[in-house]
Design a protein around this motif. Structure first.
Motif, short mmCIF file in Angstrom:
data_model
loop_
_atom_site.label_atom_id
_atom_site.label_comp_id
_atom_site.label_asym_id
_atom_site.label_seq_id
_atom_site.Cartn_x
_atom_site.Cartn_y
_atom_site.Cartn_z
N MET A 1 0.86 -1.19 0.00
CA MET A 1 0.00 0.00 0.00
C MET A 1 0.89 1.23 0.00
O MET A 1 1.83 1.32 0.76
CB MET A 1 -0.90 -0.05 1.25
CG MET A 1 -1.91 1.03 1.31
SD MET A 1 -3.20 0.70 0.10
CE MET A 1 -4.24 2.08 0.34
N THR A 2 0.59 2.19 -0.82
CA THR A 2 1.41 3.38 -0.95
C THR A 2 1.14 4.41 0.13
O THR A 2 2.00 5.22 0.43
CB THR A 2 1.19 4.04 -2.31
OG1 THR A 2 -0.19 4.32 -2.46
CG2 THR A 2 1.66 3.15 -3.44
N VAL A 3 -0.04 4.43 0.72
CA VAL A 3 -0.38 5.46 1.70
C VAL A 3 0.23 5.08 3.04
O VAL A 3 -0.06 4.03 3.60
CB VAL A 3 -1.90 5.66 1.82
CG1 VAL A 3 -2.22 6.66 2.92
CG2 VAL A 3 -2.49 6.11 0.49
N VAL A 4 1.11 5.96 3.55
CA VAL A 4 1.77 5.74 4.84
C VAL A 4 0.92 6.34 5.96
O VAL A 4 0.75 5.75 7.02
CB VAL A 4 3.18 6.37 4.84
CG1 VAL A 4 3.82 6.28 6.21
CG2 VAL A 4 4.05 5.73 3.78
N SER A 5 0.39 7.54 5.72
CA SER A 5 -0.44 8.19 6.72
C SER A 5 -1.38 9.18 6.06
O SER A 5 -1.09 9.70 4.99
CB SER A 5 0.41 8.89 7.78
OG SER A 5 1.12 9.96 7.19
N ALA A 6 -2.49 9.42 6.72
CA ALA A 6 -3.47 10.42 6.30
C ALA A 6 -3.93 11.13 7.56
O ALA A 6 -4.52 10.51 8.45
CB ALA A 6 -4.64 9.75 5.59
N THR A 7 -3.62 12.43 7.64
CA THR A 7 -3.83 13.16 8.88
C THR A 7 -4.63 14.44 8.68
O THR A 7 -4.11 15.41 8.14
CB THR A 7 -2.46 13.52 9.51
OG1 THR A 7 -1.64 12.36 9.56
CG2 THR A 7 -2.64 14.11 10.89
N PRO A 8 -5.88 14.44 9.11
CA PRO A 8 -6.62 15.70 9.14
C PRO A 8 -6.22 16.49 10.39
O PRO A 8 -6.09 15.91 11.47
CB PRO A 8 -8.08 15.29 9.19
CG PRO A 8 -8.10 13.86 9.62
CD PRO A 8 -6.72 13.31 9.46
N VAL A 18 0.63 11.16 3.24
CA VAL A 18 2.01 10.80 2.93
C VAL A 18 2.01 9.44 2.25
O VAL A 18 1.36 8.49 2.74
CB VAL A 18 2.88 10.76 4.21
CG1 VAL A 18 4.30 10.33 3.89
CG2 VAL A 18 2.87 12.12 4.90
N THR A 19 2.73 9.34 1.13
CA THR A 19 2.84 8.10 0.39
C THR A 19 4.31 7.78 0.14
O THR A 19 5.15 8.68 0.12
CB THR A 19 2.12 8.20 -0.97
OG1 THR A 19 2.64 9.32 -1.68
CG2 THR A 19 0.63 8.37 -0.79
N GLU A 20 4.61 6.50 -0.03
CA GLU A 20 5.97 6.09 -0.39
C GLU A 20 5.90 5.15 -1.58
O GLU A 20 4.96 4.34 -1.69
CB GLU A 20 6.67 5.41 0.79
CG GLU A 20 7.04 6.40 1.87
CD GLU A 20 7.91 5.80 2.97
OE1 GLU A 20 8.13 4.58 2.99
OE2 GLU A 20 8.35 6.59 3.82
#
Length: 162
Positions: A1-8, A18-20
């Protein structure tokens, strides 16, 4: 999975994803600079995008629409503020009417994209900035976080083709 974090972050009125990727920054940049690649990931899988214009320079514009499962269309536009390929870009991101003109009834956000080298290859951070809490709540309630996460999840397959 490319999404490392999603922060509202309601205090700072931002949504940061953030993606890697296992690709260098130049290859990741082509996801933004090539409209045919861009339309393969911009928009969740059930709402694929078609870009009708992409003028990637400060002051340039992009125009696109996404087509839903029932054939419905939702238009969007970007106006580029900064372009520093292959490392960064920022743009105003808004909704468009059926004729492609900006919809003044809908919010406009500022998107800031940073692409840096990482141990895995590249890290891409997309930060959306909102004008106020109500705008942020409205777009998050419309599914912005889930839609962006699904859209970004399509990138690995595109990069694997290179």
């Amino acid at each position: 999975m490319t999404v490392v974090s999603a922060t509202p972050d309601t205090d700072n009125l931002t949504l940061t994803i953030v993606t890697e990727f296992t690709a260098d920054p130049e290859r990741v940049w082509r996801l933004w600079s090539d409209p045919r690649r861009l339309e393969r990931w911009w928009g969740p899988p059930a709402w694929p995008a078609t870009f009708t214009a992409l003028d990637l320079r400060p002051g340039g514009r992009a125009a696109y629409y996404m087509t839903g499962p029932g054939g419905e269309k939702a238009g969007g536009w970007w106006e580029f503020v900064t372009v520093d390929g292959p490392h960064a870009l920022s743009f105003d991101d808004g909704f468009a009417r059926d004729d492609g003109t900006p919809d003044p009834a809908m919010p406009v956000t500022r998107a800031e994209v940073d692409i840096t080298g990482a141990a895995s290859g590249s890290r891409m951070t997309i930060r959306s900035r909102f004008a106020d809490t109500e705008q942020m709540r409205r777009l998050v309630d419309m599914g912005m976080l889930e839609g962006m996460s699904e859209a970004l999840g399509q990138i690995d397959a595109i990069l694997a083709e290179d």
